[in-house]
Design an enzyme around this catalytic site. Structure first.
Site, PDB file in Angstrom:
ATOM      1  N   HIS A   1     -23.712  14.570   1.378  1.00 12.71           N
ATOM      2  CA  HIS A   1     -23.479  15.042   0.014  1.00 12.71           C
ATOM      3  C   HIS A   1     -22.403  16.115   0.026  1.00 12.71           C
ATOM      4  O   HIS A   1     -22.438  16.995   0.879  1.00 12.71           O
ATOM      5  CB  HIS A   1     -24.769  15.617  -0.563  1.00 12.71           C
ATOM      6  CG  HIS A   1     -24.572  16.238  -1.917  1.00 12.71           C
ATOM      7  ND1 HIS A   1     -24.397  15.468  -3.051  1.00 12.71           N
ATOM      8  CD2 HIS A   1     -24.491  17.536  -2.307  1.00 12.71           C
ATOM      9  CE1 HIS A   1     -24.226  16.287  -4.092  1.00 12.71           C
ATOM     10  NE2 HIS A   1     -24.276  17.547  -3.665  1.00 12.71           N
TER      11      HIS A   1
ATOM     12  N   LYS B   1       0.835  -1.208   0.000  1.00 12.55           N
ATOM     13  CA  LYS B   1       0.000   0.000   0.000  1.00 12.55           C
ATOM     14  C   LYS B   1       0.871   1.261   0.000  1.00 12.55           C
ATOM     15  O   LYS B   1       0.516   2.269  -0.605  1.00 12.55           O
ATOM     16  CB  LYS B   1      -0.952   0.010   1.198  1.00 12.55           C
ATOM     17  CG  LYS B   1      -2.308  -0.577   0.865  1.00 12.55           C
ATOM     18  CD  LYS B   1      -2.392  -2.076   0.849  1.00 12.55           C
ATOM     19  CE  LYS B   1      -2.368  -2.763  -0.454  1.00 12.55           C
ATOM     20  NZ  LYS B   1      -2.428  -4.213  -0.387  1.00 12.55           N
TER      21      LYS B   1
HETATM   22  P1  FAD Z   1       1.582 -14.183   8.375  1.00 13.94           P
HETATM   23  O1  FAD Z   1       1.324 -12.741   8.281  1.00 13.94           O
HETATM   24  O2  FAD Z   1       2.159 -14.871   7.202  1.00 13.94           O
HETATM   25  O3  FAD Z   1       2.528 -14.384   9.645  1.00 13.94           O
HETATM   26  C1  FAD Z   1       3.049 -15.619   9.997  1.00 13.94           C
HETATM   27  C2  FAD Z   1       4.283 -15.397  10.836  1.00 13.94           C
HETATM   28  O4  FAD Z   1       4.673 -16.625  11.430  1.00 13.94           O
HETATM   29  C3  FAD Z   1       5.486 -14.915  10.040  1.00 13.94           C
HETATM   30  O5  FAD Z   1       6.038 -13.764  10.637  1.00 13.94           O
HETATM   31  C4  FAD Z   1       6.463 -16.093  10.105  1.00 13.94           C
HETATM   32  O6  FAD Z   1       7.819 -15.682  10.111  1.00 13.94           O
HETATM   33  C5  FAD Z   1       6.076 -16.717  11.425  1.00 13.94           C
HETATM   34  N1  FAD Z   1       6.420 -18.134  11.531  1.00 13.94           N
HETATM   35  C6  FAD Z   1       6.134 -19.126  10.664  1.00 13.94           C
HETATM   36  N2  FAD Z   1       6.534 -20.319  11.157  1.00 13.94           N
HETATM   37  C7  FAD Z   1       7.109 -20.070  12.367  1.00 13.94           C
HETATM   38  C8  FAD Z   1       7.687 -20.891  13.359  1.00 13.94           C
HETATM   39  N3  FAD Z   1       7.734 -22.215  13.238  1.00 13.94           N
HETATM   40  N4  FAD Z   1       8.181 -20.279  14.459  1.00 13.94           N
HETATM   41  C9  FAD Z   1       8.116 -18.938  14.609  1.00 13.94           C
HETATM   42  N5  FAD Z   1       7.545 -18.118  13.703  1.00 13.94           N
HETATM   43  C10 FAD Z   1       7.043 -18.677  12.602  1.00 13.94           C
HETATM   44  N6  FAD Z   1      -4.215  -9.071   3.092  1.00 13.94           N
HETATM   45  C11 FAD Z   1      -5.148  -8.112   3.314  1.00 13.94           C
HETATM   46  O7  FAD Z   1      -6.111  -8.358   4.048  1.00 13.94           O
HETATM   47  N7  FAD Z   1      -5.022  -6.866   2.758  1.00 13.94           N
HETATM   48  C12 FAD Z   1      -4.001  -6.549   1.942  1.00 13.94           C
HETATM   49  O8  FAD Z   1      -3.922  -5.425   1.450  1.00 13.94           O
HETATM   50  C13 FAD Z   1      -3.018  -7.533   1.677  1.00 13.94           C
HETATM   51  N8  FAD Z   1      -1.975  -7.263   0.872  1.00 13.94           N
HETATM   52  C14 FAD Z   1      -1.015  -8.216   0.658  1.00 13.94           C
HETATM   53  C15 FAD Z   1       0.029  -7.915  -0.201  1.00 13.94           C
HETATM   54  C16 FAD Z   1       1.016  -8.857  -0.456  1.00 13.94           C
HETATM   55  C17 FAD Z   1       2.150  -8.509  -1.381  1.00 13.94           C
HETATM   56  C18 FAD Z   1       0.942 -10.123   0.187  1.00 13.94           C
HETATM   57  C19 FAD Z   1       2.010 -11.136  -0.031  1.00 13.94           C
HETATM   58  C20 FAD Z   1      -0.108 -10.434   1.039  1.00 13.94           C
HETATM   59  C21 FAD Z   1      -1.103  -9.487   1.273  1.00 13.94           C
HETATM   60  N9  FAD Z   1      -2.200  -9.758   2.087  1.00 13.94           N
HETATM   61  C22 FAD Z   1      -3.163  -8.805   2.297  1.00 13.94           C
HETATM   62  C23 FAD Z   1      -2.356 -11.068   2.756  1.00 13.94           C
HETATM   63  C24 FAD Z   1      -1.917 -10.968   4.220  1.00 13.94           C
HETATM   64  O9  FAD Z   1      -0.587 -10.522   4.272  1.00 13.94           O
HETATM   65  C25 FAD Z   1      -2.055 -12.313   4.899  1.00 13.94           C
HETATM   66  O10 FAD Z   1      -3.370 -12.801   4.724  1.00 13.94           O
HETATM   67  C26 FAD Z   1      -1.761 -12.207   6.378  1.00 13.94           C
HETATM   68  O11 FAD Z   1      -0.471 -11.723   6.608  1.00 13.94           O
HETATM   69  C27 FAD Z   1      -1.930 -13.558   7.073  1.00 13.94           C
HETATM   70  O12 FAD Z   1      -1.665 -13.406   8.421  1.00 13.94           O
HETATM   71  P2  FAD Z   1      -1.165 -14.619   9.323  1.00 13.94           P
HETATM   72  O13 FAD Z   1      -1.026 -14.050  10.703  1.00 13.94           O
HETATM   73  O14 FAD Z   1      -2.011 -15.794   9.119  1.00 13.94           O
HETATM   74  O15 FAD Z   1       0.279 -15.013   8.751  1.00 13.94           O
HETATM   75  P1  NAD Z   2      -4.608 -14.809  -6.261  1.00 13.50           P
HETATM   76  O1  NAD Z   2      -5.214 -16.099  -5.922  1.00 13.50           O
HETATM   77  O2  NAD Z   2      -5.328 -13.553  -5.935  1.00 13.50           O
HETATM   78  O3  NAD Z   2      -4.348 -14.740  -7.835  1.00 13.50           O
HETATM   79  C1  NAD Z   2      -3.621 -15.707  -8.511  1.00 13.50           C
HETATM   80  C2  NAD Z   2      -3.991 -15.623  -9.979  1.00 13.50           C
HETATM   81  O4  NAD Z   2      -3.073 -16.422 -10.707  1.00 13.50           O
HETATM   82  C3  NAD Z   2      -5.394 -16.151 -10.262  1.00 13.50           C
HETATM   83  O5  NAD Z   2      -6.104 -15.204 -11.019  1.00 13.50           O
HETATM   84  C4  NAD Z   2      -5.118 -17.440 -11.025  1.00 13.50           C
HETATM   85  O6  NAD Z   2      -6.127 -17.747 -11.953  1.00 13.50           O
HETATM   86  C5  NAD Z   2      -3.789 -17.119 -11.707  1.00 13.50           C
HETATM   87  N1  NAD Z   2      -3.009 -18.283 -12.109  1.00 13.50           N
HETATM   88  C6  NAD Z   2      -2.833 -19.456 -11.435  1.00 13.50           C
HETATM   89  N2  NAD Z   2      -2.048 -20.290 -12.138  1.00 13.50           N
HETATM   90  C7  NAD Z   2      -1.709 -19.636 -13.291  1.00 13.50           C
HETATM   91  C8  NAD Z   2      -0.925 -19.977 -14.435  1.00 13.50           C
HETATM   92  N3  NAD Z   2      -0.346 -21.169 -14.540  1.00 13.50           N
HETATM   93  N4  NAD Z   2      -0.792 -19.071 -15.426  1.00 13.50           N
HETATM   94  C9  NAD Z   2      -1.400 -17.863 -15.328  1.00 13.50           C
HETATM   95  N5  NAD Z   2      -2.162 -17.493 -14.265  1.00 13.50           N
HETATM   96  C10 NAD Z   2      -2.308 -18.360 -13.262  1.00 13.50           C
HETATM   97  O7  NAD Z   2      -3.145 -14.849  -5.628  1.00 13.50           O
HETATM   98  P2  NAD Z   2      -2.056 -13.710  -5.436  1.00 13.50           P
HETATM   99  O8  NAD Z   2      -2.386 -12.520  -6.244  1.00 13.50           O
HETATM  100  O9  NAD Z   2      -0.747 -14.383  -5.618  1.00 13.50           O
HETATM  101  O10 NAD Z   2      -2.235 -13.350  -3.918  1.00 13.50           O
HETATM  102  C11 NAD Z   2      -2.040 -14.352  -2.900  1.00 13.50           C
HETATM  103  C12 NAD Z   2      -2.907 -14.103  -1.716  1.00 13.50           C
HETATM  104  O11 NAD Z   2      -2.532 -12.923  -1.036  1.00 13.50           O
HETATM  105  C13 NAD Z   2      -4.348 -13.983  -2.102  1.00 13.50           C
HETATM  106  O12 NAD Z   2      -5.038 -15.055  -1.535  1.00 13.50           O
HETATM  107  C14 NAD Z   2      -4.821 -12.706  -1.517  1.00 13.50           C
HETATM  108  O13 NAD Z   2      -5.977 -12.907  -0.748  1.00 13.50           O
HETATM  109  C15 NAD Z   2      -3.681 -12.199  -0.659  1.00 13.50           C
HETATM  110  N6  NAD Z   2      -3.513 -10.772  -0.990  1.00 13.50           N
HETATM  111  C16 NAD Z   2      -4.505  -9.917  -0.659  1.00 13.50           C
HETATM  112  C17 NAD Z   2      -4.416  -8.598  -1.006  1.00 13.50           C
HETATM  113  C18 NAD Z   2      -5.526  -7.681  -0.665  1.00 13.50           C
HETATM  114  O14 NAD Z   2      -6.328  -8.024   0.175  1.00 13.50           O
HETATM  115  N7  NAD Z   2      -5.605  -6.508  -1.253  1.00 13.50           N
HETATM  116  C19 NAD Z   2      -3.319  -8.134  -1.704  1.00 13.50           C
HETATM  117  C20 NAD Z   2      -2.328  -9.037  -2.047  1.00 13.50           C
HETATM  118  C21 NAD Z   2      -2.438 -10.363  -1.664  1.00 13.50           C
END
Ligand code: FAD
Ligand code: NAD
Length: 467
Positions: A445, A51
């Site tokens: 509004h 973000k």
């Molecule tokens: P995580 O955030 O993955 O945290 C797990 C933690 O556990 C990590 O810090 C890891 O190091 C630790 N861990 C793992 N195994 C061990 C172990 N054995 N011992 C100690 N520590 C350990 N979601 C949204 O809702 N909005 C968004 O805008 C959004 N944007 C995203 C953008 C990107 C690029 C990505 C990759 C993801 C995004 N997501 C977003 C998804 C979101 O980040 C995840 O759904 C969320 O972080 C999941 O939370 P969690 O607590 O389950 O796990």
């Molecule tokens: P995603 O599931 O959103 O999208 C993956 C896309 O890849 C799908 O559209 C799928 O059809 C496509 N795909 C799969 N195999 C393919 C192939 N062989 N060739 C071409 N396309 C293919 O997954 P993501 O974008 O990697 O994000 C991962 C997770 O992180 C999501 O579950 C999402 O909820 C979370 N996330 C959330 C946010 C947010 O809330 N704004 C932002 C980033 C990530």
């Protein structure tokens, strides 16, 4: 040996929120994180840094393309300082993760840095380099999150063939970024680099982008992003990715089985994420993991071992930060003997592109599949005074309500600030509002929120006032 009522493994938005709620409920709580920094994927390499880059790149694009429309002229060339943009992102992350450390301290939660592994169902060994210590926990919450998924034939070199983690910390703006997967990550990061000057090609397997959202949203977002310059190749199955020097070649087959190649200097692999349990030694506690690598849980997020729970990305359901946090609170309250509840149908989904995309409840496709009779009311953003004032005229709000009872079943939006507007729809649906209930509420509004009222009027009796 230290003893705890609850040990939480993982400090992402699932784990750290669970720990705070446990502490609030009077339980002696420990949190274990393998990295030195708390906050998990979301704060370090997910929600927050993405973000920050979306916001910075949006300012840059406005300065380049839209300031003039508002009568703002900048003498000389507008220059991008990409290094500074990345540094600002890192500073935002740093500030946010320090906030979590403060919250742990404030709530008297003991933080252990190191890899947590089960010795048995009540003992966890924490290893940090040479140092190992063991704690005892009456209850454990597994919140170990997820890692980027890939395709079997892709070798992620993390230099030019990237996951989202590396794409958030590049040293240069790609000339041509080939994005595999037109889901949330691909579109958010694709838009960042498109704004910064990269050619961006999104190669998507399904016949539409963001395929799990309402198809009207897929269509609108693709239309707008195409206007912004992003190229889309839907119904393309990627079959090979290779690298030679600084060039990455992505090979795909289109729906006519024709081979298509994309040559870029970077490739982002964004085809989903997979649950992460490596090193957890769940088997030592007898915890069952599904074939797809998820921790198996019941409706109370309890594993097959009754004092061990799991939440967030490592269990079934949407991989979203707010879903993980809700589950953290739920488990803490269950352990404390309360009877909390989550309505998974009402977890909103948001894509933070511009225009933003936000959804809650059932899509039109899901209602059709379930043979539920519904009414649909839609209102375009371009008909709002607020949208014309800001120049954000793309998008719409669509409200789907039950044909007989008028209860709101799904709300789908594309437009400026809809990531924030979706909260109104969640509130309405939590209280089982009808479309008419929303239509009769006063909306300030001029606001973007007026589109919600107008869509509700349209769903009620085709009574929208401004179209
Ligand atoms: P995580 O955030 O993955 O945290 C797990 C933690 O556990 C990590 O810090 C890891 O190091 C630790 N861990 C793992 N195994 C061990 C172990 N054995 N011992 C100690 N520590 C350990 N979601 C949204 O809702 N909005 C968004 O805008 C959004 N944007 C995203 C953008 C990107 C690029 C990505 C990759 C993801 C995004 N997501 C977003 C998804 C979101 O980040 C995840 O759904 C969320 O972080 C999941 O939370 P969690 O607590 O389950 O796990
Ligand atoms: P995603 O599931 O959103 O999208 C993956 C896309 O890849 C799908 O559209 C799928 O059809 C496509 N795909 C799969 N195999 C393919 C192939 N062989 N060739 C071409 N396309 C293919 O997954 P993501 O974008 O990697 O994000 C991962 C997770 O992180 C999501 O579950 C999402 O909820 C979370 N996330 C959330 C946010 C947010 O809330 N704004 C932002 C980033 C990530």
């Amino acid at each position: 040996m230290s003893k705890y009522d609850v040990a939480v493994i993982g400090s992402g938005p699932g784990g750290y929120v669970a720990a705070i709620r446990c502490a609030q409920l009077g339980m002696k709580t420990a949190i274990i994180e393998k990295y030195d920094v708390l906050g998990g994927t979301c704060l370090n390499v997910g929600c927050i840094p993405s973000k920050a880059l979306l916001d910075s790149s949006h300012h840059y694009e406005d300065a380049l393309k839209h300031f003039e429309d508002h009568g703002i002229e900048i003498p000389g060339d507008i220059k991008l300082n990409f290094k500074k943009m990345i540094e600002r992102k890192a500073a935002v992350v740093d500030q946010t993760t320090k906030g979590i450390a403060f919250l742990m301290d404030k709530n008297k939660i003991d933080v252990f840095t190191g890899m947590g592994a089960f010795k048995d169902a009540t003992h966890i060994e924490i290893t940090n380099g040479e140092k190992t210590e063991t704690i005892e926990a009456t209850n454990t919450i597994i919140a170990t999150g997820s890692k980027p998924a890939s395709l079997p034939f892709i070798k992620l070199d993390k230099d030019r063939i990237l996951t989202s983690t590396e794409a958030l910390s590049l040293k240069e703006v790609p000339k041509h970024l080939v994005v595999i997967g037109g889901g949330v990550i691909g579109l958010e990061l694709g838009q960042v680099y498109n704004r910064l000057g990269s050619e961006v090609s999104v190669v998507e397997y399904m016949d539409r982008i963001i395929p799990t959202m309402d198809s009207a949203q897929s269509k609108e977002l693709m239309k707008v992003m195409k206007k912004q310059g992003v190229k889309f190749y839907v119904s393309h199955k990627v079959s090979a990715v290779s690298k030679k020097g600084k060039e990455v070649t992505v090979t795909a087959t289109d729906k006519n089985d024709k081979e298509v190649t994309f040559k870029g200097d970077y490739c982002l692999v964004s085809v989903g994420r997979k649950p992460y349990t490596e090193g957890l030694k769940a088997e030592n506690a007898g915890v069952k993991i599904t074939e797809r690598g998820m921790i198996d849980v019941n409706d109370h997020l309890q594993t097959n071992i009754k004092n061990i729970y799991a939440i967030g990305d490592v269990v079934r359901g949407a991989m979203l930060a707010h879903k993980a946090s809700e589950e953290g609170v739920l488990v803490a309250e269950i352990i404390a003997g309360q009877k909390p509840h989550i309505d998974y149908n009402l977890i909103p989904g948001v894509v933070y592109t511009w225009p933003e995309v936000a959804s809650v409840g059932k899509t039109e496709e899901q209602l059709k599949d379930a043979k539920i009779e519904y009414k649909s009311g839609q209102f375009p953003m371009r008909a709002l005074g607020r949208s014309r004032a800001s120049g954000d005229t793309d998008g719409f709000v669509k409200i789907l309500s039950d044909k007989k009872t008028d209860e709101v079943l799904g709300v789908h939006m594309v437009g400026a600030r809809v990531a924030d507007l979706i909260a109104e729809a969640v509130t309405a649906m939590e209280f089982r509002a009808s479309a008419e209930d929303i239509a009769r509420m006063s909306h300030a509004h001029p606001t973007y929120a007026e589109a919600v009222k107008e869509a509700a009027l349209a769903a009620t009796d085709d009574r929208a006032l401004h179209i």
